[in-house]
Structure formats: C-alpha cells, structure tokens
Scaffold this active site. Structure first.
Site, PDB file in Angstrom:
ATOM      1  N   TRP A 135     118.803  81.619 -41.337  1.00  0.00           N
ATOM      2  CA  TRP A 135     117.332  82.259 -42.425  1.00  0.00           C
ATOM      3  C   TRP A 135     118.043  84.154 -42.332  1.00  0.00           C
ATOM      4  O   TRP A 135     118.044  84.675 -43.494  1.00  0.00           O
ATOM      5  CB  TRP A 135     116.257  82.715 -42.187  1.00  0.00           C
ATOM      6  CG  TRP A 135     115.088  83.218 -42.893  1.00  0.00           C
ATOM      7  CD1 TRP A 135     114.353  82.865 -44.021  1.00  0.00           C
ATOM      8  CD2 TRP A 135     114.545  84.428 -42.010  1.00  0.00           C
ATOM      9  NE1 TRP A 135     113.467  84.033 -43.950  1.00  0.00           N
ATOM     10  CE2 TRP A 135     113.576  85.329 -43.009  1.00  0.00           C
ATOM     11  CE3 TRP A 135     114.520  85.166 -41.259  1.00  0.00           C
ATOM     12  CZ2 TRP A 135     112.488  85.913 -43.297  1.00  0.00           C
ATOM     13  CZ3 TRP A 135     114.477  86.956 -41.385  1.00  0.00           C
ATOM     14  CH2 TRP A 135     112.817  86.966 -41.760  1.00  0.00           C
ATOM     15  N   HIS A 136     118.699  84.345 -40.925  1.00  0.00           N
ATOM     16  CA  HIS A 136     118.516  86.428 -41.503  1.00  0.00           C
ATOM     17  C   HIS A 136     119.623  86.534 -41.884  1.00  0.00           C
ATOM     18  O   HIS A 136     120.119  87.381 -42.639  1.00  0.00           O
ATOM     19  CB  HIS A 136     119.138  86.731 -40.062  1.00  0.00           C
ATOM     20  CG  HIS A 136     117.776  86.641 -38.924  1.00  0.00           C
ATOM     21  ND1 HIS A 136     117.112  85.425 -38.741  1.00  0.00           N
ATOM     22  CD2 HIS A 136     116.756  88.180 -38.817  1.00  0.00           C
ATOM     23  CE1 HIS A 136     116.203  86.885 -37.747  1.00  0.00           C
ATOM     24  NE2 HIS A 136     116.160  87.685 -38.114  1.00  0.00           N
ATOM     25  N   GLY A 137     121.186  86.153 -42.228  1.00  0.00           N
ATOM     26  CA  GLY A 137     121.848  85.991 -43.546  1.00  0.00           C
ATOM     27  C   GLY A 137     122.926  84.529 -43.336  1.00  0.00           C
ATOM     28  O   GLY A 137     122.444  84.152 -42.701  1.00  0.00           O
TER      29      GLY A 137
END
Lengths: 486, 420
Positions: free
Chosen positions: A325-327
């Site tokens: 989700w972060h990247g």
C-alpha cells in the site's frame, strides 16, 4: 499544494480561516462546512485540476454505493454484491493508477515481456481516500454508519487536512463532527495553531535537514558507489530520524489544521521510537493505518478465527499488503514482509516467555532490538532497489571494503539531540492533553512537569509564534512529506 | 487558575502576531537590501544596493530592468564585465551572463528575453564548453524568473522570506550569521591557476568526457532564429582565453573540435547576418605570463586563468563597439577578429602558428603546466565519471560534488577553492 508552501501558509490557510469565521457568523456552521468542502476541493485541484474529477467521482460513487449497501429495502445478498462491487471498484482504480507500472515492470523483469501498459501520474492521496471510503462501505453494509448527509460525506472524504496523507479517518469519528458543524472556539484556534507550528518545525527544521544526509548516502549507493561503514550508518541514522520527524510533523500539522476549524482528528503517531517491542511499535506508528489493516484486512482475511497458523499467516499477509500500500515497488513489499516477520517473532517470543519482560534490562534490550528491527525494515523502504538495500546492509557490517570512515563533524551532536527528543520529549498531543488535541490519547505517558507543559500563556504564545516564524525561511527548501508519495 | 476563553484568544493573537511581525521585519530587511534586485521598484533613490553579480535570479531581474542590450554567456562574462555596465551609445547595457551555463540554458534565457523583457539586443559570448552536450542546469535557475514554471507568488515570497535571501542580504552588508557558511578564504593567483587547470581538464562538464557538440548545435541555431524573429539585434563573440587555457584544448584532444566549432559558428552567424568576433586568439593578454608560483605577480588581464578581469572586459567591449561603428586600429590586429567564411581558415591556421610561437617563448610556463599534467596522470580519472554539473575543489583538497550523486573523494592537493 503542500502544507509547507508559501501558497498554503500565506494565502490558502489565512483566507480559508477568515472566510470560515465570517461564514459562520453570517450563515452558521453548516454553511461554513460547505465553504470548507469547497476549499478542500480547491486544495486538491491546485496540484493537477483534472484529477479533481477523479476525487469527485470517487466520492460520489462511494456515497451512492454507501446508500445502496445500507439500504434496508435491499436483500442482504444484493447488499453484499453491491459491497463487493464497490470495494472492487475502489481497488481497481487504486491499482490502475498506482500499480500498473509496477506490474508491467515486474512481468518484464520476470519473463522478459513488456505489456506496455499505460501509466499515469499517481493522483495525490489516492491510497488514503480509497481506504477511508472502503472502511465506510464495509461499515455501511454492517449497519454501523450513522445518519449523515451529502455535505457531511463530501467533507469526510475531502477535508484538506487529511486528504493527501492521512490520518485515515473513520466515519464514526468524523461524520458526527461534520454534521454537528461546531463553531470553533478560541481554544480550537490556540491549540490548532500550536500543533501546526510544532508540526512544521519538526518537518522543515529537523526532518528536511536529516533528509539531506540520508539522501547523500542512499543516493551514493544507487549511483553505484559504496560509502564507508560509518557513511552507511550515517545515512541510515539520518533516515531513521527523518522519517520519524517527517511523519510526526505531518501528523501534528494535520491535527492542528483540523483543530483550527473545530474538528478533532484521531491520534496517528504516538512516540513509536519509545516502543519496547514490535507489537507496541505498530500500535504507535501510523495508528490509523494499523487500525484499518486490523479491522478491514486482517479480520477480513480471517484474523485469528482459524487457529494459530492462520492467525500468523493472516498477520504476515496483512503486513505485506500494508507494505505494498505504501508504494508500488518490491522494496515496500520487502519492508512489509520484514515487519510482518518481526511481529511474528515478537508474538512467538511472548508466547514462549509468557509475556514481555518489565525489568530495566528487558526494556532497554527490547527498545534496542525494536529500533534495529525497524531500521532493517526501512532500509528496504528507503532504498531505490532491493540491490541497493543489499549494498547498504553489507556496508553497514563492514563487508564492502570501503573502510570504516569518519562521521561529519556536526552529525553526532545532531543525532544525539534527535535521539533525546524521541526518547525524552512528550508527544505533542500529550503536551497539550488538557485541551484534547486528538480524539483519544495514546499509550505513551511521558509528561513534563507543569511549568514546562503547555498552557495558553503569553510566554508560550511568543515561543510558538517564533517557532512558526523560524520555519518560514526554509519553506522553499523543504521537500514534500514522505507520506504524500503514497 | 484555569485559563479562560479570553486567555486562549490572547494566546492565538499573540502567537500569530509574533510570527507575522517577525516575518514582516525579515521581509522588510530583504526588500531593503534586495540581493537579487527583485524589488528594485520599491527602492528609494538613496538606498544604494548592489545585487549579486553571479546569481541567476539577479541576472534575470537585471534583464527585466533598465536594459536595452544584454550580455549573455558564462562566468567569463559575469566577472569580466560585472554588473555596473556603461552605456553603448543610447543603449543601456546589462549583464545577463550565468556561471556554468550551457547552450540549453541559454536557449531558455533567450525564450525569457523574447517573452518577458523589452530588450532590443543581445551580445552572446560563447565558449566551447557551453556546447558540451552533457551540461546540466545550475540549481539556482529553478529559483529564477528564467524558469517559466516559476509561480509568481512563490517567487516574491521567496525573495521576501527565504533563507537564501537572508543569507545574501546579510553577507552583502558584511554581517556573518553562524548558520551560514563562512566567507571563503582568499587564495593566491598561483593556487587558482593550478586548480583551474585541474578543474578544466578533469571535470566531466568541462573538457574531460566532452560530448558533442551535436544537440547543442541545433539549440544554438534555434536560439539565433528565435532572437532574430523577435526583432532582437544579435551579436556573437568568443571571449578571450589565456594561452594556457587554449593549450588545454590540445591536451584534451579538443583542438580540432574547437576548430570545427568555430567553422560552425562562422557559417551559422554569417548566413543570418550576425557579426561574430573571436577573442580566443594569441593576443597580448592571452600571451601575458600567468602566475604559477606563489611568488609570481598577479596578471592585470585575468582574475584567474579562466576568467578575464574587468580591464580585459572593458577592452573587449571597446573593441566590439569600434567594430560595430566600422572603425579599427585602436587594438592589435588579433584582438577581436571578425570571423567570416572568407577569413576563418586563415585565422584557424594562424592559431596553429601562434601556439607554437607561444610555447617556444614561454618554456617556464610550459614546464610548470607539464608538471601539473604529470600529477594529474597519477589520479584515477574514473572517479570523475559521475560528476554532473558544477562542483568545487575545496581548500583541503577533498572533492565536493555539486549535484552529482557520489564518487570517491580524491585529493588534488592544496589548490584552493575554484568555482565555475
């Protein structure tokens, strides 16, 4: 626009505040909420106006789906189908904008075939407003949402203090506040401005300074050169403090901005570097993300309902997906996996020992190990490639043959000062706890004595005013918040 | 006693007023000193400020100010002509040169001149290294009005409140604040000569790893065409270089490249009716002895090996003015040669002859130069491969990179601080 930009601080914020105050006096709280919603859309559209349509479409679509899945006139099967479609659509758009390039690149790397998928600039905040609305849809299906109208919902999704980089607000916390449209008091303005000033100082005076040093060494590795062993540790330590103060600063600014309009945000950052184990760490770092992952992913995967094996598998998977989700990159996946692994080890240790040690030795060793575990994870997070992370690890343990090296003169003191703040300074919300800067206080209990605790005195007013002023000359040199990239 | 609502109200007001007042004071100071010349319209006649010479922000503001003809080019023009420029007949001159510039950047400067200024002409000084295809923009270009995406509000707020503005406002008034770098130590001319030789030969954006000129040729042509189509009077000149600087072209295997480059300039300027003067010849200033040892006297024509002094700049300007007026005779024949397709080959052949004559007449300078070359040969040249645009040689001999990303540190000896 960034919070730490001239446009925001000199024009957007003063105008929004002043007109908000005027609208309240003239037409009341609900009209003022309308003004806030309009300005939030201006805030989002400032960066790239076409993506405003995406935000509006997402908001409108989720609002309509929310109505459908909570409708008592529909059958449960129909509502479940609509929920699945709604969640799938949210994830589709998130995947389309965020992960297409990653998918393309990964397939090409694995099998040598270029899918030539179209790629678009990542819409700001898409990860956040997607998750916010997924949670809303799920709870709407469960019948857990409260009465609200269109304006409440629009503001819930688009309210500018949280729109771009969180916190991931929950409808249960926010919809009632927007619906009540409380008129902000002097307490709100005072507390809000104080949090804003503290947050900005953390970001532009500390985090961005650390960023220069972190970028140097991580950049050196990405350019194909190995720093010395001390150089590698310098880069890692600098990033360790950069990410702390960047996220802490952003969280404070978001809380402060919301509070100036009479809205109280949930806690999002609770001195995680004072954690003595990884379980505690993930209750303090990005609190609202952890809440979302637990309530809407871990439990959806099955949680602990199917035995120990599945409990830990679900936990690990949740962390991996949280990393993703972060990247869109394998580094983020590795970061998530590393944190998942450390959490599993922590749970296993607890089970073996029957709990956490409370003696001084246990606390100190726990804190050191937690810090090291976090560092190991974020080396993947920060490195441009997995290979770079490997070089960093090798260099840190002296395996790169570049020698030990020497740390730049002023850095040891800077690191010591940053360490002291993370260990000895109360959190901003604890410092202002008498005036409820956040909805619910965290577990961190560190206080200062009353003479150093905040109060609305003229002395503190001048200090905070000067702190805010001290940030202004370096606004132009500031980088975007790390979490704005997600 | 519990605070009241009134206490909170007073707190908020005091906090906001404190920041607003402090910011206003800082902004007022920056307007008063105005290191970049952004707020010149607000200056009282007796304020007597002198904006920065070298800054791109200041250069762009100069070209937007009281100026009819702008001098463009690299740091050679920045320092050779300064900011206090004389009038050229009825035309007001200003210095729009940019240190470490490239042809790509000069193209954006011409775009800026055409769209954002009321200039009537440009005198463009070109060096071979400006045509290096690998040269990147200097960082303060982004902060200047030359950057077409620079937001006006951002720009003005930056000029009023930024740390950069405070730094230069204080330094221009001789105030040193501890948060800023200390003023650089003075260096002797001999240290700068040796340092400049090493920088020119080893830096990737100078002669080492020279690329092109290919892309830059096309940009140069587009630049000339754009300026002429906008009705600007265009003149081009190659600034003077010391013979040792010219010698480095030979050392770097760029002698023929340089000749070919001059042929290109001659072709393209001549067919557009643009005059082209070449000061990069073996004229008296070029041949004058440059200090190589600490005991050597400074040279009046050169502030350092690569940069001409104001004296040489004044002479250059006078020579061009004389030529524009159709006159000659004041200066030696090879100080400012007007290049045309008819004369270029003879002039290039004369360079070969003059070079040999200069070498024969200056054995000590050549010997000192070759000693430096020998020292350079001991240094691993691959460490320079990752340098991007401007970097500096530091006083302690450790290489500091500008906007590059790394590279091992090497010791080039105690040669002082040289900036391009």
């Amino acid at each position: 626009m960034l919070f730490n930009s001239y446009e925001f601080l000199f024009v957007f914020l003063p105008v929004t505040l002043a007109v908000h105050q005027w609208v309240i006096r003239r037409w009341g709280g609900r009209a003022a909420m309308g003004w806030l919603a309009a300005m939030s859309l201006v805030f989002y559209g400032w960066w790239y106006p076409p993506y405003l349509l995406l935000l509006l479409a997402s908001t409108a679509g989720n609002y309509v789906f929310g109505r459908w899945v909570s409708s008592e006139t529909r059958t449960p099967e129909s509502r479940l189908r609509l929920l699945k479609v709604g969640v799938a659509l949210n994830l589709f758009f998130l995947g389309f904008y965020k992960y297409t390039g990653f998918l393309d690149h990964s397939i090409e790397t694995l099998i040598g075939y270029d899918l030539k998928l179209p790629q678009y600039a990542l819409p700001l905040g898409i990860s956040f407003f997607t998750f916010t609305q997924i949670a809303y849809l799920v709870d709407a299906y469960r019948g857990l949402t409260r009465a609200h109208d269109t304006l409440d919902y629009v503001l819930f999704v688009t309210f500018f203090p949280h729109l771009i980089a969180g916190p991931i607000v929950h409808h249960g916390e926010m919809l009632p506040q927007f619906h009540a449209a409380r008129k902000p008091t002097s307490v709100d303005r005072a507390v809000g401005f104080t949090m804003l000033a503290i947050g900005m100082a953390k970001k532009v005076l500390i985090a961005d300074w650390m960023a220069g040093h972190a970028d140097k060494y991580f950049g050196m590795i990405h350019a194909g050169h190995s720093p010395t062993m001390i150089g590698a540790w310098t880069g890692v330590l600098a990033y360790h403090f950069q990410i702390y103060f960047d996220f802490s600063g952003y969280s404070d600014m978001a809380v402060g901005l919301a509070r100036m309009f009479g809205i109280i945000f949930p806690l999002n950052f609770d001195a995680p570097y004072r954690s003595n184990n990884m379980i505690d760490f993930w209750r303090r770092w990005h609190v609202t993300l952890g809440r979302f992952l637990r309530d809407y992913l871990y439990i959806a995967l099955g949680g602990s309902r199917s035995g120990t094996f599945w409990r830990y598998t679900n936990l690990f998977l949740t962390m991996v997906l949280g990393g993703l989700w972060h990247g869109a990159g394998w580094g983020f996946v590795a970061w998530g996996a590393a944190n998942g692994l450390f959490l599993l080890i922590n749970h296993g240790w607890r089970k073996l020992r029957g709990g956490e040690g409370t003696g001084r030795a246990a606390v100190i060793s726990g804190r050191i190990l937690t810090t090291l575990a976090w560092m190991i994870g974020f080396i993947f997070f920060r490195s441009i490639t997995i290979g770079d992370a490997g070089v960093m690890f090798r260099t840190m343990v002296g395996l790169s043959h570049t020698g030990i090296g020497v740390m730049e003169q002023n850095l040891p003191l800077a690191f010591l000062a940053a360490f002291a703040i993370t260990q000895l300074a109360p959190t901003s919300q604890r410092w202002l706890e008498k005036y409820q800067s956040v909805l619910v206080q965290g577990t961190d209990r560190l206080h200062w004595r009353p003479s150093l605790t905040w109060s609305p005195s003229q002395r503190w007013a001048v200090i905070i005013g000067l702190l805010f002023f001290a940030c202004i000359p370096v606004i132009e040199r500031a980088s975007p918040f790390i979490y704005w990239a997600f | 006693m519990e605070p009241t609502l009134s206490d909170f109200r007073k707190y908020f007001r005091t906090a906001v007023l404190t920041s607003v007042l402090a910011t206003t004071l800082m902004a007022s100071f920056n307007v008063y000193i105005d290191p970049y010349g952004i707020f010149r319209h607000m200056h009282l006649p007796n304020m007597g400020y002198a904006p920065l010479t070298w800054s791109r922000v200041a250069a762009a503001e100069r070209m937007r100010g009281k100026c009819d003809v702008a001098f463009l080019g690299s740091s050679r023009v920045v320092f050779g002509f300064g900011t206090e420029m004389p009038n050229w007949g009825k035309w007001r001159l200003c210095n729009g040169a940019l240190g470490g510039t490239s042809i790509a950047e000069q193209k954006t400067v011409v775009d800026f001149i055409v769209h954002k200024t009321s200039l009537k002409g440009i005198l463009l000084f070109v060096d071979l290294h400006m045509f290096h295809d690998g040269r990147l923009y200097n960082h303060d270009w982004a902060q200047s009005r030359l950057n077409p995406e620079r937001n006006r509000l951002n720009y003005l707020a930056w000029g009023l409140t930024s740390l950069d503005a405070i730094e230069w406002s204080t330094k221009l008034r001789g105030i040193w604040l501890p948060i800023f770098d200390k003023p650089k130590p003075e260096h002797t001319s001999s240290m700068e000569t040796r340092g400049m030789i090493k920088t020119t030969l080893l830096r990737a954006n100078m002669y080492r790893l020279f690329e092109g000129p290919d892309k830059t040729r096309q940009l140069f042509i587009e630049m000339l065409d754009e300026a002429q189509e906008a009705g600007l009077k265009v003149m081009v000149a190659i600034p003077a270089e010391h013979a040792l600087q010219i010698e480095m072209l030979k050392t770097s295997n760029l002698w023929e490249v340089n000749k070919e480059w001059k042929r290109f300039l001659t072709r393209e300027t001549f067919k557009r009716g643009i005059p082209l003067w070449d000061f990069e010849t073996y004229n008296s200033p070029a041949r004058s002895p440059i200090p190589m040892l600490p005991t050597d006297k400074p040279n009046p024509w050169w502030s350092d090996l690569s940069h001409q002094s104001k004296l040489l700049g004044d002479n250059t300007l006078e020579r061009i003015q004389e030529s524009v007026a159709g006159k000659s005779g004041t200066f030696e024949h090879n100080f400012g040669v007007e290049l045309t397709p008819d004369t270029i080959e003879a002039d290039l052949a004369q360079m070969d002859t003059d070079r040999l004559a200069w070498r024969a007449a200056n054995p000590e300078q050549i010997a000192a130069y070759e000693q430096i070359l020998a020292h350079i040969g001991q240094i691993d040249p691959t460490v320079w491969a990752d340098l991007e645009s401007n970097g500096t040689l530091s006083v302690d001999g450790v290489v500091r990179r500008g906007h590059g990303q790394g590279g091992a540190e090497i010791d080039l000896g105690d040669e002082g601080d040289i900036e391009f």
